[in-house]
Write a protein that holds these residues in place. Structure first.
Motif, PDB file in Angstrom:
ATOM      1  N   ARG A  50      -3.901   0.851  -3.147  1.00 24.12           N
ATOM      2  CA  ARG A  50      -3.990  -0.896  -2.196  1.00 24.12           C
ATOM      3  C   ARG A  50      -3.050  -2.082  -2.122  1.00 24.12           C
ATOM      4  O   ARG A  50      -3.131  -2.411  -3.892  1.00 24.12           O
ATOM      5  CB  ARG A  50      -5.197  -0.618  -2.042  1.00 24.12           C
ATOM      6  CG  ARG A  50      -5.557  -2.325  -0.578  1.00 24.12           C
ATOM      7  CD  ARG A  50      -6.917  -1.905  -0.197  1.00 24.12           C
ATOM      8  NE  ARG A  50      -7.319  -2.669   0.243  1.00 24.12           N
ATOM      9  CZ  ARG A  50      -8.286  -3.070   0.420  1.00 24.12           C
ATOM     10  NH1 ARG A  50      -9.214  -3.739  -0.565  1.00 24.12           N
ATOM     11  NH2 ARG A  50      -8.509  -4.384   1.588  1.00 24.12           N
TER      12      ARG A  50
ATOM     13  N   CYS B  41       0.729  -1.050  -0.004  1.00 23.79           N
ATOM     14  CA  CYS B  41       0.275   0.153  -0.425  1.00 23.79           C
ATOM     15  C   CYS B  41       0.828   0.991  -0.270  1.00 23.79           C
ATOM     16  O   CYS B  41       2.437   1.207   0.539  1.00 23.79           O
ATOM     17  CB  CYS B  41      -1.160   0.124   1.357  1.00 23.79           C
ATOM     18  SG  CYS B  41      -2.430  -1.405   1.208  1.00 23.79           S
TER      19      CYS B  41
ATOM     20  N   THR C  37     -12.890  -3.712   5.863  1.00 22.47           N
ATOM     21  CA  THR C  37     -11.909  -3.660   6.010  1.00 22.47           C
ATOM     22  C   THR C  37     -11.066  -4.059   7.550  1.00 22.47           C
ATOM     23  O   THR C  37     -12.230  -3.279   7.890  1.00 22.47           O
ATOM     24  CB  THR C  37     -11.155  -2.615   5.101  1.00 22.47           C
ATOM     25  OG1 THR C  37     -11.545  -1.160   6.007  1.00 22.47           O
ATOM     26  CG2 THR C  37     -10.914  -2.600   3.962  1.00 22.47           C
TER      27      THR C  37
ATOM     28  N   ASN D 171      -1.627   2.210   5.423  1.00 19.09           N
ATOM     29  CA  ASN D 171      -0.259   0.632   4.605  1.00 19.09           C
ATOM     30  C   ASN D 171      -0.380  -0.239   6.204  1.00 19.09           C
ATOM     31  O   ASN D 171       0.702   0.529   7.471  1.00 19.09           O
ATOM     32  CB  ASN D 171       0.267   1.243   4.693  1.00 19.09           C
ATOM     33  CG  ASN D 171       1.766   0.689   4.158  1.00 19.09           C
ATOM     34  OD1 ASN D 171       0.941  -0.326   4.046  1.00 19.09           O
ATOM     35  ND2 ASN D 171       2.684   0.698   3.892  1.00 19.09           N
TER      36      ASN D 171
ATOM     37  N   HIS E  27      -9.813   2.381  -0.208  1.00 19.56           N
ATOM     38  CA  HIS E  27      -8.966   3.515   0.925  1.00 19.56           C
ATOM     39  C   HIS E  27      -9.671   4.638  -0.027  1.00 19.56           C
ATOM     40  O   HIS E  27      -8.961   4.583  -0.977  1.00 19.56           O
ATOM     41  CB  HIS E  27      -7.695   3.397   1.652  1.00 19.56           C
ATOM     42  CG  HIS E  27      -7.224   2.660   2.109  1.00 19.56           C
ATOM     43  ND1 HIS E  27      -6.626   2.108   3.030  1.00 19.56           N
ATOM     44  CD2 HIS E  27      -7.840   0.907   2.454  1.00 19.56           C
ATOM     45  CE1 HIS E  27      -6.976   0.922   4.347  1.00 19.56           C
ATOM     46  NE2 HIS E  27      -7.385   0.348   2.544  1.00 19.56           N
TER      47      HIS E  27
ATOM     48  N   HIS F  95      -4.558   6.743  -1.651  1.00 22.59           N
ATOM     49  CA  HIS F  95      -3.636   5.111  -1.231  1.00 22.59           C
ATOM     50  C   HIS F  95      -4.209   4.763  -2.238  1.00 22.59           C
ATOM     51  O   HIS F  95      -4.997   4.600  -3.661  1.00 22.59           O
ATOM     52  CB  HIS F  95      -5.165   5.382  -0.276  1.00 22.59           C
ATOM     53  CG  HIS F  95      -4.745   3.590   0.397  1.00 22.59           C
ATOM     54  ND1 HIS F  95      -5.024   2.558  -0.488  1.00 22.59           N
ATOM     55  CD2 HIS F  95      -3.604   3.050   1.757  1.00 22.59           C
ATOM     56  CE1 HIS F  95      -4.536   1.414   0.905  1.00 22.59           C
ATOM     57  NE2 HIS F  95      -3.955   2.320   1.316  1.00 22.59           N
TER      58      HIS F  95
END
Ligand code: F6R
Length: 614
Positions: free
Chosen positions: A74, A2, A125, A101, A87, A72
């Motif tokens: 991922r 990430c 998540t 991350n 994200h 972000h």
């Protein structure tokens, strides 16, 4: 794994964030997202499955205004790669957005507690759990964001680099780290954050590397404020990074991997600069000079690393045992960290890591340190967590490696290990003076031999095209070239998705030979040495089973040429330096097979450049 990037200043944040994400995409690329705070205090969050380009396409007709934002890219750990799990994640109140991350290991306990308190979740998540927790603390305890972040992080177990935007506080970004890298960029009335310095250096070379359990508050109108979880002020020096844009851009090559393969002669010159002096017949590593008492006479050396760096470690073992007569063990960091090693303060541990952020290697270092070992790091990324966690070390100085498949870092690591073995061997008096002199000048000559090899690129591309039919490959080598066979096989499987295995050539008879038929190409590193005849017999055995052989041979070896289906000639060098040359055609072979199969060599599926989770 990430990539995270943030901006707060006078520019439009969106272009800075998108460009930053593209520079960090090597860290993960299954989804991407951005959160922007507009001048009207609206918090816009856009996310897309896939790469940063997919996010750009999605956001093309959206409001992308705002001078503060976070973004972000991922690499999925919890929850499949889809838009909901991308994200930034928002709290249910809609006022906070966060990028992350790392891994929150106790997320399921925290999630259960929050659900019991009525908090609703939109994703699967671990990240959403943390931002919901922060918002829950902020609203129920009526505290400011910093207090809520400090409190939440105290109840979290895991690894994280996070950055948070608060709709009610549009002049601020709060970021924090533990066991995942985070860099703050300090510009003129503007601030940046990044997983590394690559999204920042276009704007400023002044950075601060956060330490574990540091929190930073970036405010438009103030100096950055650094505190720990107890709100105690933490002082940080501003570091000037020595990176330029050309180093992190493709420079006319179609892929970073190819650029990095071709950069190797220059990289190795940089790696040896100031360390090798042929006229003075000397190799100097400051780490050895400064830490003589720890390094000169250890009971043994344990090398810990993962993946390609572990392969470099296998070559390091041979070099150190050869030149220094110190017993060396090479361990997978992931296994070592959970073992109960017999290790004490007479042992030296060498940790090898390109990124300097590999979680398993970092944990292996901590374990070895706790048992009193002296730790020597061999890293590429300056200021990385591993570089900082070790007692001493040598950087490989090959510049940023962006292609996910490691190339120039491998040869840089082997070069540093060679210099280390030579320097230590001389200090210990275990290396013959004549051999020392010969290897130093041969090592210095490696970059120009690499250039000759790289000229064979077109020929290697043509060979590669013939072998795209294969579903399996075998790679064989002996002695110093056995780890090269392992590394060649790893390169091929990583980027072409063809199954490949590396073996010591003589082990072929003990199992793998059963697999060999006309469908299975075998790559044999068959250079001239005392075992050449034995490898020649292996080639005959392979040919007898109708497999095609690609042989890496010493220049002018007509015997193997007659037997093999394709040959690539290596210029003459010392045997212990052959891995530096033999790995080049294997990198190119993997690259061109993957290209011929239409694969994304710089961002192969399921892989990430920096493995900051277990
Ligand atoms: C393979 C590759 C990986 C890394 C491994 C360790 O091409 O790049 O196998 O070598 O993930 O990474 P570092 O060296 O950053 O610790």
């Amino acid at each position: 794994m990430c990539g995270i990037v943030g901006y707060l200043g006078k520019r439009n944040a969106y272009p800075v964030l998108i460009k930053g994400l593209k520079r960090l995409e090597y860290r993960g690329y299954d989804s991407a997202g951005v959160a922007l705070l507009t001048d009207e205090h609206k918090l816009n969050v856009y996310k897309a499955k896939g790469k940063v380009a997919d996010l750009e396409a999605y956001a093309s007709d959206k409001d992308i205004s705002g001078t503060v934002g976070i973004a972000h890219t991922r690499w999925a750990t919890h929850g499949e790669p889809n838009t909901a799990n991308a994200h930034p994640h928002m709290s249910s109140s809609g006022s906070l957005a966060m990028i992350h991350n790392g891994i929150i290991e106790n997320y399921s306990v925290l999630k259960k507690q929050l659900i019991e308190k009525g908090v609703e979740f939109k994703s699967s998540t671990d990240t959403e759990v943390l931002i919901q927790l922060i918002d829950y603390i902020k609203t129920t305890s009526k505290v400011d964001l910093l207090t809520a972040v400090r409190s939440a992080l105290r109840s979290v177990i895991g690894a994280y680099a996070i950055a948070i935007l608060d709709k009610d506080n549009p002049d601020e970004i709060i970021a924090a780290r533990k066991s995942s890298p985070l860099v703050v960029g300090i510009g003129e009335e503007e601030f940046f954050i990044g997983s590394d310095a690559s999204p920042i250096i276009e704007y400023t070379n002044k950075v601060v590397y956060l330490d574990d359990e540091d929190i930073v508050v970036l405010n438009r109108n103030k100096e950055p404020q650094y505190v720990d979880f107890d709100n105690t002020k933490v002082d940080h020096d501003v570091t000037e990074v020595d990176l330029n844009l050309a180093q992190i851009e493709k420079g006319g090559y179609p892929h970073f991997m190819l650029k990095e393969i071709y950069e190797q002669p220059d990289c190795l010159k940089d790696c040896m600069r100031g360390r090798i002096n042929v006229e003075a017949n000397n190799v100097t590593l400051s780490a050895i000079i400064d830490n003589r008492k720890h390094l000169i006479n250890p009971r043994r050396i344990i090398i810990v690393a993962c993946g390609t760096s572990w392969h470099a470690g296998l070559i390091g073992k041979q070099l150190i045992e050869d030149f220094c007569q110190i017993p060396v063990e090479v361990e997978y960091a992931s296994e070592f960290r959970y073992s109960n090693p017999v290790i004490n303060n007479q042992d030296v541990v060498i940790a090898i890591s390109q990124s300097g952020e590999t979680a398993d290697t970092l944990a292996a270092i901590e374990l070895a340190k706790s048992k009193g070992a002296f730790i020597y790091g061999i890293c590429n990324a300056i200021g990385s967590s591993i570089a900082r966690a070790t007692h001493t070390g040598s950087y490989i100085h090959v510049g940023p490696e962006i292609g996910v498949a490691s190339t120039k870092a491998f040869t840089g690591q082997v070069t540093v290990l060679t210099m280390l073995a030579l320097a230590l061997g001389k200090e210990r008096g275990t290396v013959d003076q004549q051999r020392y002199t010969t290897v130093i000048s041969a090592l210095e000559n490696i970059p120009s031999l690499m250039l000759q090899l790289l000229e064979q690129g077109d020929m290697i591309r043509d060979i590669s095209r013939v072998f795209t039919y294969a579903h399996n490959f075998l790679y064989l080598g002996r002695g110093y070239n056995y780890p090269v066979a392992l590394e060649g096989a790893l390169k091929l499987k990583e980027i072409s998705y063809i199954h490949a295995e590396g073996y010591p050539a003589a082990e072929m008879k003990h199992g793998p030979i059963a697999l060999i038929d006309e469908e299975m190409p075998v790559v044999v590193i068959a250079t001239q040495n005392e075992l050449h005849d034995k490898v020649l017999s292996n080639i005959q055995e392979i040919k007898a089973r109708h497999a095609r052989v690609i042989a890496i041979i010493s220049k002018g070896d007509e015997t193997v040429k007659k037997l093999a289906d394709a040959t690539i000639e290596l210029p003459e060098t010392e045997k212990c330096l052959e891995p530096l040359l033999a790995s080049i055609p294997l990198q190119m072979l993997a690259y061109y097979v993957a290209i011929a199969k239409g694969k994304d060599v710089d961002q192969p599926r399921n892989l990430a450049k920096s493995v900051t989770v277990e």
